[in-house]
Design a protein around this motif. Structure first.
Motif, mmCIF file in Angstrom:
data_model
loop_
_atom_site.group_PDB
_atom_site.id
_atom_site.type_symbol
_atom_site.label_atom_id
_atom_site.label_comp_id
_atom_site.label_asym_id
_atom_site.label_seq_id
_atom_site.Cartn_x
_atom_site.Cartn_y
_atom_site.Cartn_z
ATOM 1 N N ARG A 87 -12.372 -5.423 0.594
ATOM 2 C CA ARG A 87 -13.489 -5.083 1.791
ATOM 3 C C ARG A 87 -12.875 -5.362 3.166
ATOM 4 N N VAL A 88 -12.221 -6.426 3.416
ATOM 5 C CA VAL A 88 -11.312 -6.399 4.664
ATOM 6 C C VAL A 88 -10.428 -5.456 4.780
ATOM 7 N N SER A 89 -9.583 -5.045 3.804
ATOM 8 C CA SER A 89 -8.403 -4.037 3.893
ATOM 9 C C SER A 89 -9.056 -2.731 4.163
ATOM 10 N N GLY A 90 -10.290 -2.496 3.567
ATOM 11 C CA GLY A 90 -10.815 -1.079 3.464
ATOM 12 C C GLY A 90 -10.181 -0.341 2.229
ATOM 13 N N LEU A 91 -9.836 -1.230 1.329
ATOM 14 C CA LEU A 91 -9.097 -0.493 0.158
ATOM 15 C C LEU A 91 -10.077 -0.503 -1.030
ATOM 16 N N ALA A 92 -11.413 -1.015 -1.077
ATOM 17 C CA ALA A 92 -12.478 -0.724 -2.154
ATOM 18 C C ALA A 92 -12.546 0.536 -2.498
ATOM 19 N N GLY A 93 -12.470 0.667 -3.866
ATOM 20 C CA GLY A 93 -12.819 2.042 -4.522
ATOM 21 C C GLY A 93 -11.383 2.934 -4.185
ATOM 22 N N LEU A 94 -10.162 2.420 -3.651
ATOM 23 C CA LEU A 94 -9.086 3.147 -3.562
ATOM 24 C C LEU A 94 -7.976 2.557 -4.492
ATOM 25 N N LEU A 95 -7.988 1.155 -4.506
ATOM 26 C CA LEU A 95 -7.247 0.635 -5.565
ATOM 27 C C LEU A 95 -7.575 -0.486 -6.523
ATOM 28 N N ALA A 96 -7.403 -0.410 -7.734
ATOM 29 C CA ALA A 96 -7.770 -1.319 -8.751
ATOM 30 C C ALA A 96 -7.538 -2.755 -8.320
ATOM 31 N N GLU A 97 -8.552 -3.338 -8.969
ATOM 32 C CA GLU A 97 -8.275 -4.950 -8.822
ATOM 33 C C GLU A 97 -7.020 -5.381 -9.056
ATOM 34 N N ASP A 98 -6.405 -4.937 -10.202
ATOM 35 C CA ASP A 98 -5.170 -5.382 -10.844
ATOM 36 C C ASP A 98 -3.826 -4.626 -10.201
ATOM 37 N N ASP A 99 -4.252 -4.001 -9.210
ATOM 38 C CA ASP A 99 -2.870 -3.251 -8.595
ATOM 39 C C ASP A 99 -2.074 -4.299 -7.773
ATOM 40 N N ALA A 100 -0.733 -3.961 -7.855
ATOM 41 C CA ALA A 100 0.094 -5.043 -7.174
ATOM 42 C C ALA A 100 -0.120 -5.334 -5.915
ATOM 43 N N ALA A 101 -0.603 -4.066 -5.096
ATOM 44 C CA ALA A 101 -0.823 -4.312 -3.551
ATOM 45 C C ALA A 101 -2.028 -5.136 -3.458
ATOM 46 N N VAL A 102 -2.805 -5.062 -4.493
ATOM 47 C CA VAL A 102 -4.163 -5.828 -4.086
ATOM 48 C C VAL A 102 -3.873 -7.489 -4.580
ATOM 49 N N GLN A 103 -2.792 -7.660 -5.490
ATOM 50 C CA GLN A 103 -2.420 -9.038 -6.018
ATOM 51 C C GLN A 103 -1.962 -9.626 -4.809
ATOM 52 N N GLU A 104 -1.178 -8.840 -3.924
ATOM 53 C CA GLU A 104 -0.398 -9.677 -2.694
ATOM 54 C C GLU A 104 -1.271 -9.952 -1.587
ATOM 55 N N GLY A 105 -2.700 -9.363 -1.956
ATOM 56 C CA GLY A 105 -3.583 -9.643 -0.440
ATOM 57 C C GLY A 105 -4.132 -11.249 -0.881
ATOM 58 N N VAL A 106 -3.935 -11.678 -1.794
ATOM 59 C CA VAL A 106 -4.460 -13.023 -2.047
ATOM 60 C C VAL A 106 -3.528 -14.076 -2.562
ATOM 61 N N ARG A 107 -3.945 -15.431 -2.389
ATOM 62 C CA ARG A 107 -3.025 -16.426 -2.673
ATOM 63 C C ARG A 107 -3.912 -17.524 -3.456
ATOM 64 N N GLU A 108 -3.049 -18.244 -4.245
ATOM 65 C CA GLU A 108 -3.742 -19.481 -5.169
ATOM 66 C C GLU A 108 -3.046 -20.671 -4.587
ATOM 67 N N GLN A 109 -4.109 -21.752 -4.567
ATOM 68 C CA GLN A 109 -3.407 -22.985 -4.118
ATOM 69 C C GLN A 109 -4.513 -24.140 -4.522
ATOM 70 N N VAL A 143 0.714 -1.160 0.006
ATOM 71 C CA VAL A 143 -0.067 -0.112 -0.049
ATOM 72 C C VAL A 143 0.828 1.274 0.011
ATOM 73 N N TRP A 144 2.178 1.097 0.239
ATOM 74 C CA TRP A 144 3.074 2.185 0.177
ATOM 75 C C TRP A 144 3.676 2.556 -1.068
ATOM 76 N N ALA A 145 3.321 1.977 -2.168
ATOM 77 C CA ALA A 145 4.102 1.847 -3.352
ATOM 78 C C ALA A 145 3.980 3.273 -3.778
ATOM 79 N N GLU A 146 3.183 3.818 -3.847
ATOM 80 C CA GLU A 146 3.045 5.515 -4.663
ATOM 81 C C GLU A 146 3.657 6.538 -3.651
ATOM 82 N N TRP A 147 4.381 5.841 -2.505
ATOM 83 C CA TRP A 147 5.170 6.693 -1.493
ATOM 84 C C TRP A 147 6.631 6.684 -2.057
ATOM 85 N N GLY A 148 6.880 5.910 -2.970
ATOM 86 C CA GLY A 148 8.228 5.850 -3.246
ATOM 87 C C GLY A 148 8.563 7.162 -3.986
#
Length: 248
Positions: free
Chosen positions: A143-165, A29-34
């Protein structure tokens, strides 16, 4: 106990700025701070995934003390810490046990009802939830992170929030992290060896100016922003950290 943490960062020199995200999010979530920090922060910065979040290992038990102990090895003398929500409480815990120069707690929920704590305990007791598609898992993560509407679904920070198995998807978040409970804010502020400032977005539903003011430390309200003010306006939040760091 040594915990395997995923950490990103940048910059050179001193002071070190340690950025701690909130519950359900990740250091992404701090990516844009760089780019902003490259222009406006004279030293280095680090942004770990807290234990049980993103790419960091889980803890046997989640307490504010255990989370602070896990990120303690990242701290060096003179470190400035900005923590959002859960990360803000962890920042205050660090200030009682590490050579921190200044702490800014952003968007911390300081007042908890019995119903809210009961609901959090129930979430912590749940087993990991699985989803049949990435889209379903991403929607839940936002929803859980409160980032809905702030980050796009394909944002790298969003991708980090899920895992596939095995063809199924889950949140990267360890649900047991919901069980940290309510922070003893008055005690944490009193035990901090570093100057403490608290901040909130004007439209943050998680706290009020009055609640923060009762803690007896400087309070800053960021006009027009919400709970995730650090995502909404990195530049404004960097300016806040710079001003607080200059007063240490």
């Amino acid at each position: 106990m040594v915990v395997d943490l995923r950490v990103r960062g940048g910059g050179d020199g001193e002071p070190l700025l340690l950025l701690l995200h909130g519950l359900g999010a990740s250091g992404g979530v701090w990516a844009e701070w760089g780019p902003v920090l490259a222009q406006r922060w004279s030293g280095r910065w680090l942004a770990p995934d807290l234990p049980g979040h993103g790419g960091s290992a889980a803890l046997p038990e989640y307490t504010f003390e255990a989370l602070a102990a896990a990120v303690r090895p990242l701290v060096e003398p003179g470190t400035v810490v900005l923590g959002h929500s859960l990360g803000g409480v962890v920042a205050l815990e660090l200030a009682a046990r590490a050579p921190v120069a200044a702490v800014v707690g952003l968007g911390i929920k300081v007042a908890w009802s019995d119903e809210e704590l009961s609901r959090a305990r129930a979430l912590a007791a749940r087993s990991v939830g699985w989803f049949g598609s990435r889209d379903e898992a991403v929607a839940r993560h936002l929803r859980v992170s409160g980032l809905a509407g702030l980050l796009a679904e394909d944002d790298a920070a969003v991708q980090e929030g899920v895992r596939e198995q095995d063809g199924r998807w889950r949140l990267a978040l360890d649900p047991r992290a919901f069980g940290v409970g309510a922070p003893d804010m008055a005690g944490l502020v009193a035990r901090s060896a570093a100057p403490v400032s608290l901040a909130r977005g004007e439209h943050d539903p998680m706290n009020t100016d009055e609640q923060l003011a009762r803690l007896g430390v400087p309070v800053v309200t960021l006009a027009g922003l919400g709970h995730n003010a650090h995502v909404e306006s990195p530049a404004e939040c960097v300016a806040l950290v710079r001003s607080r760091a200059a007063r240490r």
